[in-house]
Scaffold this motif. Structure first.
Motif, short mmCIF file in Angstrom:
data_model
loop_
_atom_site.label_atom_id
_atom_site.label_comp_id
_atom_site.label_asym_id
_atom_site.label_seq_id
_atom_site.Cartn_x
_atom_site.Cartn_y
_atom_site.Cartn_z
N VAL A 28 -7.20 11.64 -5.67
CA VAL A 28 -7.53 10.20 -5.75
C VAL A 28 -6.13 9.67 -5.72
O VAL A 28 -4.82 10.16 -6.10
CB VAL A 28 -8.16 9.67 -6.86
CG1 VAL A 28 -9.68 9.93 -6.74
CG2 VAL A 28 -7.68 10.27 -8.43
N PHE A 29 -6.05 8.30 -5.39
CA PHE A 29 -4.65 7.38 -5.66
C PHE A 29 -4.99 7.00 -7.05
O PHE A 29 -5.69 5.86 -7.39
CB PHE A 29 -4.84 6.00 -4.79
CG PHE A 29 -4.69 6.30 -3.41
CD1 PHE A 29 -3.16 6.19 -2.88
CD2 PHE A 29 -5.32 6.54 -2.25
CE1 PHE A 29 -2.76 6.70 -1.81
CE2 PHE A 29 -5.16 6.76 -1.13
CZ PHE A 29 -3.71 6.61 -0.69
N GLY A 30 -4.46 7.79 -8.13
CA GLY A 30 -4.61 7.41 -9.45
C GLY A 30 -4.16 6.27 -9.98
O GLY A 30 -4.80 5.29 -10.71
N GLU A 31 -2.99 5.79 -9.55
CA GLU A 31 -2.26 4.62 -10.27
C GLU A 31 -2.93 3.33 -9.76
O GLU A 31 -2.85 2.41 -10.51
CB GLU A 31 -0.66 4.86 -9.86
CG GLU A 31 0.04 3.49 -10.67
CD GLU A 31 1.36 3.70 -10.40
OE1 GLU A 31 1.92 4.40 -9.70
OE2 GLU A 31 2.02 2.57 -10.97
N THR A 32 -3.42 3.49 -8.64
CA THR A 32 -3.83 2.12 -8.02
C THR A 32 -5.47 2.03 -8.23
O THR A 32 -5.94 1.25 -7.66
CB THR A 32 -3.61 1.88 -6.84
OG1 THR A 32 -3.85 3.15 -6.10
CG2 THR A 32 -2.28 1.31 -6.54
N GLY A 33 -6.17 3.11 -9.15
CA GLY A 33 -7.65 2.95 -9.37
C GLY A 33 -8.47 3.96 -8.89
O GLY A 33 -9.97 3.39 -9.13
N GLY A 34 -8.10 4.85 -8.50
CA GLY A 34 -8.90 6.00 -8.12
C GLY A 34 -9.71 5.82 -6.61
O GLY A 34 -10.74 6.33 -6.50
N HIS A 35 -9.07 5.38 -5.82
CA HIS A 35 -9.34 5.50 -4.39
C HIS A 35 -9.38 6.76 -3.81
O HIS A 35 -8.56 7.89 -3.92
CB HIS A 35 -8.76 4.50 -3.52
CG HIS A 35 -8.82 3.15 -4.19
ND1 HIS A 35 -7.79 2.82 -4.93
CD2 HIS A 35 -9.56 2.24 -4.00
CE1 HIS A 35 -8.15 1.44 -5.52
NE2 HIS A 35 -9.37 1.04 -4.79
N MET A 36 -10.06 7.04 -2.60
CA MET A 36 -10.25 8.34 -1.76
C MET A 36 -8.55 8.49 -1.32
O MET A 36 -8.12 7.66 -0.92
CB MET A 36 -11.20 8.36 -0.70
CG MET A 36 -11.27 9.40 0.07
SD MET A 36 -12.31 9.13 1.50
CE MET A 36 -10.98 8.95 2.75
N THR A 37 -8.16 9.68 -1.42
CA THR A 37 -7.10 10.22 -0.43
C THR A 37 -7.54 11.16 0.58
O THR A 37 -8.49 11.44 0.65
CB THR A 37 -6.03 10.72 -1.30
OG1 THR A 37 -6.63 12.12 -1.74
CG2 THR A 37 -5.55 9.99 -2.64
N ALA A 38 -6.35 11.61 1.33
CA ALA A 38 -6.62 12.56 2.32
C ALA A 38 -7.31 13.90 1.72
O ALA A 38 -7.82 14.83 2.58
CB ALA A 38 -5.50 12.79 3.27
N THR A 39 -7.03 13.98 0.33
CA THR A 39 -7.19 15.48 -0.04
C THR A 39 -8.65 15.44 -0.81
O THR A 39 -9.38 16.46 -1.21
CB THR A 39 -6.29 15.98 -0.96
OG1 THR A 39 -6.49 15.30 -2.03
CG2 THR A 39 -4.90 15.89 -0.36
N THR A 40 -9.35 14.19 -0.95
CA THR A 40 -10.49 14.05 -1.87
C THR A 40 -11.59 15.10 -1.09
O THR A 40 -11.64 15.20 0.24
CB THR A 40 -11.08 12.80 -1.40
OG1 THR A 40 -9.99 11.81 -2.11
CG2 THR A 40 -12.28 12.29 -2.23
#
Ligand SMILES: Cc1ncc(C[n+]2csc(CCOP(=O)(O)OP(=O)(O)O)c2C)c(N)n1
Ligand code: SF4
Ligand SMILES: [Mg+2]
Length: 266
Positions: free
Chosen positions: A143-155
């Protein structure tokens, strides 16, 4: 039934010694033991492992770390080694410049999965393909932890994130990129491994991977890469204590641990 006598602790007076706090265990290269990352976050454990290896190998004076941008970046003011701050995704290129200008230095990048795989994928792929003598570390929490837990390419498929509330759906969001597997295919990479910090055993295995990656860089054998699966209970929206098992049952199922490439083996 156990025959060991129970030893009750005296409670009629304060203990002779105070309790040891997390700060008491801070490795020498981390200046401030207390950090502002979330309780249960895996990133401080990964950061600590990298710093311990640098200290244990006596490489403090030669070490330059290049940071991406993510929660772990909070450590950049806390470390007793040189740290350069890269723009999103660009750490492998900055590290390339440092290493080419000063081959005597040890150059280690730290990036998150969003930073490396979403925002700057070409940088690390080209650095690996060129066989740059740098060590890149990716903290993968999916996830994009710092900006709030959005999906990343590794999700991973089915993983619930802030913008995949019903789980990642391959038809809508595509498939996860497996970074270690991808980089291991490139001829310029000399050592590629994937560890995790969700159990004591995994922390110890991951530390050995970091040691090996640094050894490969110092021997000038090519690009080295260690992916580290880290807990992000906040970005995963789960209870802190459930995060290590959650990591095992979801992310680690797809991004499986182990050494994927080691040119020194055999
Ligand atoms: C060009 C640019 N886009 C977006 C951001 C906002 N941003 C800061 S940290 C971050 C998330 C980083 O996620 P990841 O690399 O996975 O690190 P984590 O926080 O999970 O450790 C983003 C999108 C930014 N700083 N710059
Ligand atoms: S949001 Fe996730 S990655 Fe960031 S500090 Fe909290 S637990 Fe760690
Ligand atoms: Mg991340």
């Amino acid at each position: 039934m156990s025959t060991t006598p129970v030893r009750f602790l005296p409670t009629d007076a304060a203990p002779a010694e105070g309790a040891r706090l997390v700060d008491d265990f801070t490795p020498e290269l981390i200046d401030v033991g207390a950090h502002n990352l979330c309780p249960g976050c895996g990133e401080p454990i990964a950061m600590r492992s990298v710093m311990e290896v640098i200290a244990e190998q006596g490489l403090v004076a030669q070490a330059v770390a290049v940071f991406g941008i993510g929660c772990y970046t909070a450590f950049s003011n806390n470390l007793d080694i040189e740290v350069l701050q890269a723009l999103h995704g660009r750490a492998p290129s900055l590290a390339t410049g440092v290493k080419r200008a000063r081959p005597d230095l040890l150059t280690v990048t730290i990036q998150g999965d969003g930073d490396m795989v979403n925002e700057g994928l070409q940088e690390v792929v080209h650095a690996a393909a060129r066989g740059e003598r740098v060590t890149c570390v990716m903290l993968n929490n999916g996830v994009f932890g710092e900006t709030g837990g959005h999906m990343t390419a590794t999700t991973t498929l089915g993983q619930r994130t802030k913008n995949t509330l019903d789980g990642r759906d391959p038809h809508e969001h595509g498939y996860p990129i497996q970074m270690a597997s991808l980089l291991a295919q490139l001829e310029g990479s000399a050592y590629v491994a994937r560890g995790a910090v969700n159990t004591a055993g995994n922390v110890s295995r991951t530390k050995r991977m970091i040691e090996k990656a640094i050894e490969v860089q110092r021997a000038g054998l090519g690009f080295s890469f260690v992916e580290i699966l880290t807990m992000c209970p906040t970005g995963w929206f789960i209870e802190t204590q459930e995060a290590p098992d959650y990591l095992e049952g979801t992310i680690a199922e797809v991004h499986a641990g182990g050494v994927l490439k080691d040119v020194t083996a055999g």
